[in-house]
Design a protein around this motif. Structure first.
Motif, PDB file in Angstrom:
ATOM      1  N   LEU A 207       0.891  -1.157   0.000  1.00 55.73           N
ATOM      2  CA  LEU A 207       0.000   0.000   0.000  1.00 55.73           C
ATOM      3  C   LEU A 207       0.926   1.202   0.000  1.00 55.73           C
ATOM      4  O   LEU A 207       1.563   1.503   1.010  1.00 55.73           O
ATOM      5  N   PHE A 208       1.033   1.873  -1.147  1.00 53.06           N
ATOM      6  CA  PHE A 208       1.987   2.965  -1.317  1.00 53.06           C
ATOM      7  C   PHE A 208       1.244   4.283  -1.151  1.00 53.06           C
ATOM      8  O   PHE A 208       0.504   4.722  -2.032  1.00 53.06           O
ATOM      9  N   ILE A 209       1.419   4.925   0.008  1.00 53.65           N
ATOM     10  CA  ILE A 209       0.735   6.170   0.340  1.00 53.65           C
ATOM     11  C   ILE A 209       1.633   7.343  -0.027  1.00 53.65           C
ATOM     12  O   ILE A 209       2.788   7.398   0.399  1.00 53.65           O
ATOM     13  N   SER A 210       1.112   8.273  -0.823  1.00 52.90           N
ATOM     14  CA  SER A 210       1.951   9.398  -1.253  1.00 52.90           C
ATOM     15  C   SER A 210       1.085  10.537  -1.768  1.00 52.90           C
ATOM     16  O   SER A 210      -0.066  10.340  -2.163  1.00 52.90           O
ATOM     17  N   HIS A 211       1.664  11.753  -1.748  1.00 52.08           N
ATOM     18  CA  HIS A 211       1.014  12.885  -2.400  1.00 52.08           C
ATOM     19  C   HIS A 211       1.589  13.105  -3.797  1.00 52.08           C
ATOM     20  O   HIS A 211       1.121  13.958  -4.543  1.00 52.08           O
ATOM     21  N   ASP A 212       2.613  12.314  -4.151  1.00 49.91           N
ATOM     22  CA  ASP A 212       3.289  12.430  -5.438  1.00 49.91           C
ATOM     23  C   ASP A 212       2.627  11.484  -6.439  1.00 49.91           C
ATOM     24  O   ASP A 212       2.914  10.281  -6.463  1.00 49.91           O
ATOM     25  N   ILE A 213       1.735  12.017  -7.255  1.00 47.50           N
ATOM     26  CA  ILE A 213       0.957  11.175  -8.159  1.00 47.50           C
ATOM     27  C   ILE A 213       1.817  10.526  -9.236  1.00 47.50           C
ATOM     28  O   ILE A 213       1.526   9.427  -9.713  1.00 47.50           O
ATOM     29  N   GLU A 214       2.917  11.165  -9.614  1.00 50.37           N
ATOM     30  CA  GLU A 214       3.801  10.579 -10.622  1.00 50.37           C
ATOM     31  C   GLU A 214       4.574   9.384 -10.053  1.00 50.37           C
ATOM     32  O   GLU A 214       4.755   8.381 -10.737  1.00 50.37           O
ATOM     33  N   ALA A 215       5.023   9.493  -8.809  1.00 51.47           N
ATOM     34  CA  ALA A 215       5.714   8.369  -8.164  1.00 51.47           C
ATOM     35  C   ALA A 215       4.768   7.186  -8.017  1.00 51.47           C
ATOM     36  O   ALA A 215       5.158   6.031  -8.223  1.00 51.47           O
ATOM     37  N   VAL A 216       3.521   7.468  -7.678  1.00 51.71           N
ATOM     38  CA  VAL A 216       2.527   6.414  -7.528  1.00 51.71           C
ATOM     39  C   VAL A 216       2.280   5.712  -8.867  1.00 51.71           C
ATOM     40  O   VAL A 216       2.202   4.482  -8.933  1.00 51.71           O
ATOM     41  N   SER A 217       2.179   6.487  -9.941  1.00 52.76           N
ATOM     42  CA  SER A 217       1.934   5.878 -11.257  1.00 52.76           C
ATOM     43  C   SER A 217       3.111   5.010 -11.697  1.00 52.76           C
ATOM     44  O   SER A 217       2.940   4.080 -12.484  1.00 52.76           O
ATOM     45  N   TYR A 218       4.308   5.307 -11.187  1.00 52.98           N
ATOM     46  CA  TYR A 218       5.503   4.547 -11.556  1.00 52.98           C
ATOM     47  C   TYR A 218       5.531   3.170 -10.887  1.00 52.98           C
ATOM     48  O   TYR A 218       5.926   2.175 -11.503  1.00 52.98           O
ATOM     49  N   ILE A 219       5.086   3.107  -9.634  1.00 55.62           N
ATOM     50  CA  ILE A 219       5.232   1.872  -8.865  1.00 55.62           C
ATOM     51  C   ILE A 219       3.939   1.077  -8.726  1.00 55.62           C
ATOM     52  O   ILE A 219       3.969  -0.146  -8.537  1.00 55.62           O
ATOM     53  N   ALA A 220       2.784   1.735  -8.849  1.00 56.52           N
ATOM     54  CA  ALA A 220       1.517   1.096  -8.487  1.00 56.52           C
ATOM     55  C   ALA A 220       0.872   0.354  -9.657  1.00 56.52           C
ATOM     56  O   ALA A 220       0.993   0.756 -10.813  1.00 56.52           O
ATOM     57  N   ASP A 221       0.160  -0.724  -9.315  1.00 58.15           N
ATOM     58  CA  ASP A 221      -0.670  -1.440 -10.295  1.00 58.15           C
ATOM     59  C   ASP A 221      -2.062  -0.827 -10.364  1.00 58.15           C
ATOM     60  O   ASP A 221      -2.707  -0.862 -11.408  1.00 58.15           O
ATOM     61  N   ARG A 222      -2.513  -0.283  -9.233  1.00 56.75           N
ATOM     62  CA  ARG A 222      -3.811   0.396  -9.161  1.00 56.75           C
ATOM     63  C   ARG A 222      -3.631   1.701  -8.403  1.00 56.75           C
ATOM     64  O   ARG A 222      -2.779   1.799  -7.519  1.00 56.75           O
ATOM     65  N   VAL A 223      -4.458   2.680  -8.747  1.00 60.46           N
ATOM     66  CA  VAL A 223      -4.392   3.996  -8.116  1.00 60.46           C
ATOM     67  C   VAL A 223      -5.738   4.336  -7.493  1.00 60.46           C
ATOM     68  O   VAL A 223      -6.791   4.127  -8.117  1.00 60.46           O
ATOM     69  N   ALA A 224      -5.706   4.834  -6.252  1.00 62.10           N
ATOM     70  CA  ALA A 224      -6.911   5.339  -5.596  1.00 62.10           C
ATOM     71  C   ALA A 224      -6.644   6.784  -5.176  1.00 62.10           C
ATOM     72  O   ALA A 224      -5.632   7.072  -4.534  1.00 62.10           O
ATOM     73  N   ILE A 225      -7.542   7.678  -5.556  1.00 63.72           N
ATOM     74  CA  ILE A 225      -7.412   9.099  -5.222  1.00 63.72           C
ATOM     75  C   ILE A 225      -8.308   9.402  -4.026  1.00 63.72           C
ATOM     76  O   ILE A 225      -9.498   9.070  -4.032  1.00 63.72           O
ATOM     77  N   MET A 226      -7.737  10.047  -3.009  1.00 64.32           N
ATOM     78  CA  MET A 226      -8.472  10.317  -1.772  1.00 64.32           C
ATOM     79  C   MET A 226      -8.585  11.816  -1.544  1.00 64.32           C
ATOM     80  O   MET A 226      -7.619  12.560  -1.721  1.00 64.32           O
ATOM     81  N   TYR A 227      -9.790  12.249  -1.148  1.00 66.41           N
ATOM     82  CA  TYR A 227     -10.004  13.661  -0.823  1.00 66.41           C
ATOM     83  C   TYR A 227     -10.870  13.766   0.421  1.00 66.41           C
ATOM     84  O   TYR A 227     -11.986  13.238   0.473  1.00 66.41           O
TER      85      TYR A 227
END
Length: 320
Positions: A207-227
């Motif tokens: 579970l890769f928690i980050s505010h860096d959306i580009e880093a997340v897209s590099y490592i993650a298989d799925r993306v969840a956006i939280m607000y």
């Protein structure tokens, strides 16, 4: 069976009343559902204060949810007794953002990394030291570092030590809570590549928690956006970030600086600070910052709508 299921989890903080003042209620996490399959990485993205780390702590059992369940390896982690939680924790590890606070400054590397090994494995001192030396090599550190202390390492090296400690028991799931955000950009890339390599080598889930959306897209298989405590968009296999549809997701993308400064980039001036006018939300959380808000957005919390295979968003504008 999914490795981790987060079902309708909510976490609310209540402040104490002072004299005639009203009690303040903060909804940190609101009715969140997430699934992580074995051997995959889920990237959880959002700006500071959106509830990402709170959700991570609930999953780790460091905080108790007010509502909902965390099902890890088919067992309700939140409601398990101490003995069962002890067994589950072997397969559930964490790497925090603050690497310096994650290690004891009075302990050397050998003692830091061997702590989980001593808690769960019955090894002789020689076997334990051999295991630590292997872990140091795996994360890209020198075996001669085994007797050094935290103050003798750089930030990137300390984070590698924390990662070595997290993988010592070969867990099923590692929660990476802003694990690269306090590192230099070049070191961030090295750590991301290390995490990807370890994921393949040990069949780890993240579970890769980050505010860096580009880093997340590099490592993650799925993306969840939280607000503001809610998941507003989920997408599988997003290779092109421009495919994200939610107005908030587009705002996050608009905040990413161009890697080629000479080309310039228009920054959206409407990307202001988070403003919460209500203690308990009865409509869409994003309404105060959304340019597409409608009357229904004030009255009803949006439910997820599928916009493509493996891609869904919680937005009235897309659902109508």
């Amino acid at each position: 069976m999914s490795l981790l299921k987060v079902e309708n989890v909510s976490k609310v903080y209540k402040s104490d009343r002072f004299l005639w003042g009203q009690q303040r209620i903060t909804e940190a996490v609101k009715n969140v559902d997430l699934i992580i399959e074995e051997g995959t990485c889920l990237g959880l993205v959002g700006e500071s204060g959106c509830g990402k780390s709170t959700l991570g702590k609930v999953i780790l059992g460091l905080l108790k949810p007010n509502e909902g369940e965390v099902i890890f390896q088919g067992k309700n982690f939140c409601k398990s007794n101490g003995r069962r939680q002890y067994g589950l924790r072997r397969d559930l590890q964490v790497v925090f953002q603050d690497y310096s606070s994650s290690v004891n400054p009075k302990h050397n590397v050998e003692k830091i990394i061997s702590e989980p090994i001593r808690n769960y494995l019955k090894l002789s001192p020689l076997e334990e030291k051999k295991k630590v030396l292997e872990l140091l090599e795996i994360v890209g550190l020198n075996q001669n570092d085994i007797k050094k202390y935290p103050h003798q390492f750089s930030g990137g090296q300390l984070q590698r030590i924390c990662i070595a400690k997290a993988i010592a028991l070969k867990p099923k799931l590692i929660v990476l809570d802003e694990a690269i955000s306090s590192l230099d950009v070049s070191v961030q890339a090295q750590i991301l590549n290390l995490l990807l390599s370890l994921k393949e080598q040990f069949h780890l889930s993240y579970l890769f928690i980050s505010h860096d959306i580009e880093a997340v897209s590099y490592i993650a298989d799925r993306v969840a956006i939280m607000y503001l405590g809610r998941i507003v968009e989920e997408a599988e296999n997003i290779k092109n970030l421009e495919e994200l549809k939610h107005p908030y997701s587009k705002k996050l993308l608009a905040s990413v600086l161009n890697p080629y400064p000479e080309e310039g980039k228009f920054l959206d001036s409407s990307f202001d600070e988070v403003s919460i006018s209500k203690q308990i939300s009865c409509g869409c959380n994003y309404i105060e910052r959304c340019e597409k808000a409608m009357e229904i957005c004030h009255q009803q919390v949006p439910t997820f709508n599928s916009v493509a295979e493996g891609h869904k968003i919680a937005c009235h504008c897309e659902g109508i």
